[in-house]
Write an enzyme that holds these catalytic residues in place. Structure first.
Site: not given
Length: 656
Positions: A47, A243, A374-375
């Site tokens: 990331e 993120c 993603n999350e």
């Protein structure tokens, strides 16, 4: 003298207990090969956080090279000597060049090289003596102007340590390049561009790269950082996050199509980690996308890893704005996913496969899996997951999809998605856990009782955090690495459930990090792997092809006598690989019985990662303070006398 009988009793009890455990045999049933271990079991998670891309693995040394930061001259300053006539003006072309609208107009009237501009780099430029550097610039010279550019590298004291000249001509925008060699090593060098002559010149994309990039690709990646990744022998690389896939709001989400094609046509945006943490504010953190999806795929291919791109599913970060796109407006997001598969796997006759070929890679990248979101969490994620899955599977049924079960390893968010996605027969569930070391020790058995016929698990982000409240002391110390090693025995033992795993985050610039701990730390000149890096390396370099049972008293080893263990065989190398973690401050001695090995060699190799102090770390001053040491060990009658050092991770390899 007063006798302390209770204390003597405790000491005697501990000695007796250790003796009893020392008599216990660790049994490895080599003749009972178990479930397959996926070839891409151990991978890496990339990331763009901690200046991992710009200012990190992307080797560009010039910050804000195209003047597109929110403050167009951030990273730049004027430099004047004496009474000179010179000025700069930022011009915005608007829609004429929408992705890179700004350039710098320089007006000069001097003949003694006394007006210039200076770039500070990303916390300074790392320059090495006798190494080559490639300078380039886009320029347009106005009519009746005659200007020569004198390009200097200077050290922290302003001394010249390298130079070259460029002589642009003509009004048409052209790229001009020059090569030179540095005469000294400097961690905080700066680039000075002097303007000699009279007239007006427009400049853009002012760039400086080391010539010795990874595979010597012009405008490529920082070789030492990529080498650390290659040494891991990762099975996959997940990119671009994290993120940043989501963005703080949808407008700042990651859009892969804006990261491919000509580098100077890629649209820079602010990095979401720019202001995420007030205590680590980084106002000069942007994404130039010089490292884009093409480069990610190329990197995966270079280091032998399967690509795992993660795409936005129409949801911004739920910890920030929690914006969502209405489900009836998801088509552009879904089309991005379909087009990415075509970019990676399509023939050169397709639109996006043709772009891949035009960029220099006509062969397919062999994409097999992709992440949807993603999350994310909640019913709104499930709604979007259903739509994405239906569209992708209809056109590309063999693509495996990675799906979020939220940011936590338990609780209502996790339970809702875990139950819902299992009922929907999802391919892979992406579990994340950032927790204290003790959590990792207690959860080494986490997957022992998971449904063997349900979705596979991707342990997509994990790291042991020795402190959860004070970021200043979030160190990559031996305690965190040892706990992760113990936890990973449970991942390997349950390879029929856990398909992939990756530590996170991967990189951190020591001068510009936002999140810690991290696997690899670097500055402008050097890098080192943390103790956690060596744990990951030992697992990924000793993967094996099938698990085999390793037990004490017919029980899997999940904390008995502070020990954790897993074992596997490698059918390709004909080796047995035993991993044993001793989380105690006491040394242990055990007999390891190798059931089923015949004609074994007289010796086996043993690799030990160990330190007596759980707080110890690696550093630039001692990069390998905690790193593997190789020894030899004897085998007699199919048995090994294993001396397990305090706080140690031991790998025993036996030729079968």
């Amino acid at each position: 003298m007063r006798k302390n009988y209770p204390q003597l009793f405790v000491i005697a009890f501990l000695l007796l207990t250790n003796t009893i455990w020392a008599q216990q045999t660790i049994t490895v049933q080599v003749n009972k090969p178990g479930v397959p271990i996926q070839p891409n079991m151990w991978g890496i998670f990339f990331e763009d956080i901690n200046m991992a891309a710009d200012g990190g693995i992307y080797a560009e040394l010039v910050k804000n090279r195209s003047f597109e930061f929110n403050q167009p001259l951030m990273g730049w300053s004027e430099k004047k000597q004496g009474k000179v006539q010179g000025s700069i003006l930022v011009i915005n072309r608007g829609e004429q060049k929408a992705n890179n609208p700004r350039f710098l107009r320089v007006t000069v009237n001097n003949t003694n090289v006394s007006y210039g501009i200076v770039n500070e780099g990303f916390r300074g430029m790392g320059v090495k003596q006798d190494s080559g550097y490639d300078f380039s610039i886009l320029a347009s010279v106005h009519d009746k102007s005659n200007i020569t550019l004198h390009v200097d590298l200077v050290d922290a004291k302003g001394n010249k340590i390298g130079s070259t000249t460029v002589s642009p001509t003509g009004a048409a925008w052209k790229k001009y390049s020059a090569h030179f060699t540095a005469t000294a090593t400097e961690a905080k060098a700066q680039l000075v561009v002097w303007f000699d002559g009279t007239g007006v010149i427009d400049i853009d994309m002012v760039s400086l790269f080391p010539s010795a990039t990874w595979k010597n690709r012009p405008g490529g990646l920082r070789a030492d950082l990529v080498q650390l990744l290659a040494d891991l022998k990762p099975g996959f690389i997940r990119f671009p996050g994290g993120c940043i896939v989501e963005g703080r709001e949808l407008a700042s989400r990651y859009q892969w199509k804006k990261t491919v094609g000509n580098v100077d046509d890629r649209k820079l945006i602010v990095n979401r980690w720019n202001t995420e943490f007030s205590y680590r504010s980084t106002p000069d953190y942007f994404q130039s996308y010089g490292l884009g999806f093409y480069e990610y795929f190329q990197l995966a291919e270079d280091i032998g890893a399967s690509p795992l791109p993660i795409l936005n599913c129409g949801m911004a970060c739920q910890f920030n704005t929690a914006e969502v796109v209405p489900t009836d407006q998801l088509d552009p997001y879904i089309q991005d996913a379909l087009d990415l598969i075509e970019f990676a796997n399509g023939t050169t006759s397709t639109k996006w496969g043709g772009l891949r070929a035009a960029m220099g890679h006509p062969a397919r990248f062999n994409l097999k899996m992709m992440g949807v979101g993603n999350e994310q969490w909640g019913p709104q994620y499930v709604e979007r997951y259903k739509i994405f899955t239906a569209a992708i599977k209809a056109k590309y049924p063999n693509i495996k999809l990675v799906n979020s079960v939220g940011p936590f390893s338990s609780g209502d968010m996790f339970n809702f998605l875990n139950d819902t996605l299992r009922k929907m027969h999802a391919d892979l569930l992406d579990e994340h856990y950032y927790a204290p070391p003790d959590w990792f020790l207690k959860n080494a058995k986490r997957y022992d009782n998971y449904d063997r016929n349900g979705p596979k698990i991707f342990a997509g982000e994990y790291a042991a955090h020795t402190h959860l409240t004070d970021s200043a002391v979030l160190k990559n110390n031996w305690q965190s690495a040892l706990a992760e090693a113990a936890f990973m025995t449970g991942l390997e033992r349950n390879a029929d459930v856990v398909s992939m795993a990756s530590y996170a985050p991967l990189f951190a610039n020591v001068d510009a990090w936002q999140w810690a701990p991290d696997l690899i730390w670097f500055n402008s000149l050097e890098a080192y792997g943390s103790p956690n890096y060596y744990v990951q390396k030992l697992y990924s370099n000793n993967k094996g092809t099938n698990t085999v049972p390793v037990t004490i008293n017919n029980a899997v080893i999940e904390g008995q006598d502070s020990l954790y263990a897993s074992a596997c065989v490698d059918s390709k190398t004909k080796e047995l690989i035993i991993k044993i973690v001793n989380t105690s401050g006491l040394g242990k001695t055990h007999t390891v019985s190798l059931d089923g090995i015949t004609g074994a060699a007289a010796t086996a190799s043993i690799t030990v990662l160990q330190d007596d102090n759980l707080r110890n770390v690696n550093s630039f001053g001692n990069k390998t303070n905690i790193s593997p040491r190789e020894e030899s060990i004897g085998i007699a009658d199919g048995k090994i006398r294993a001396i397990l050092k305090p706080y140690s991770f031991t790998i025993i390899k036996v030729k079968m």
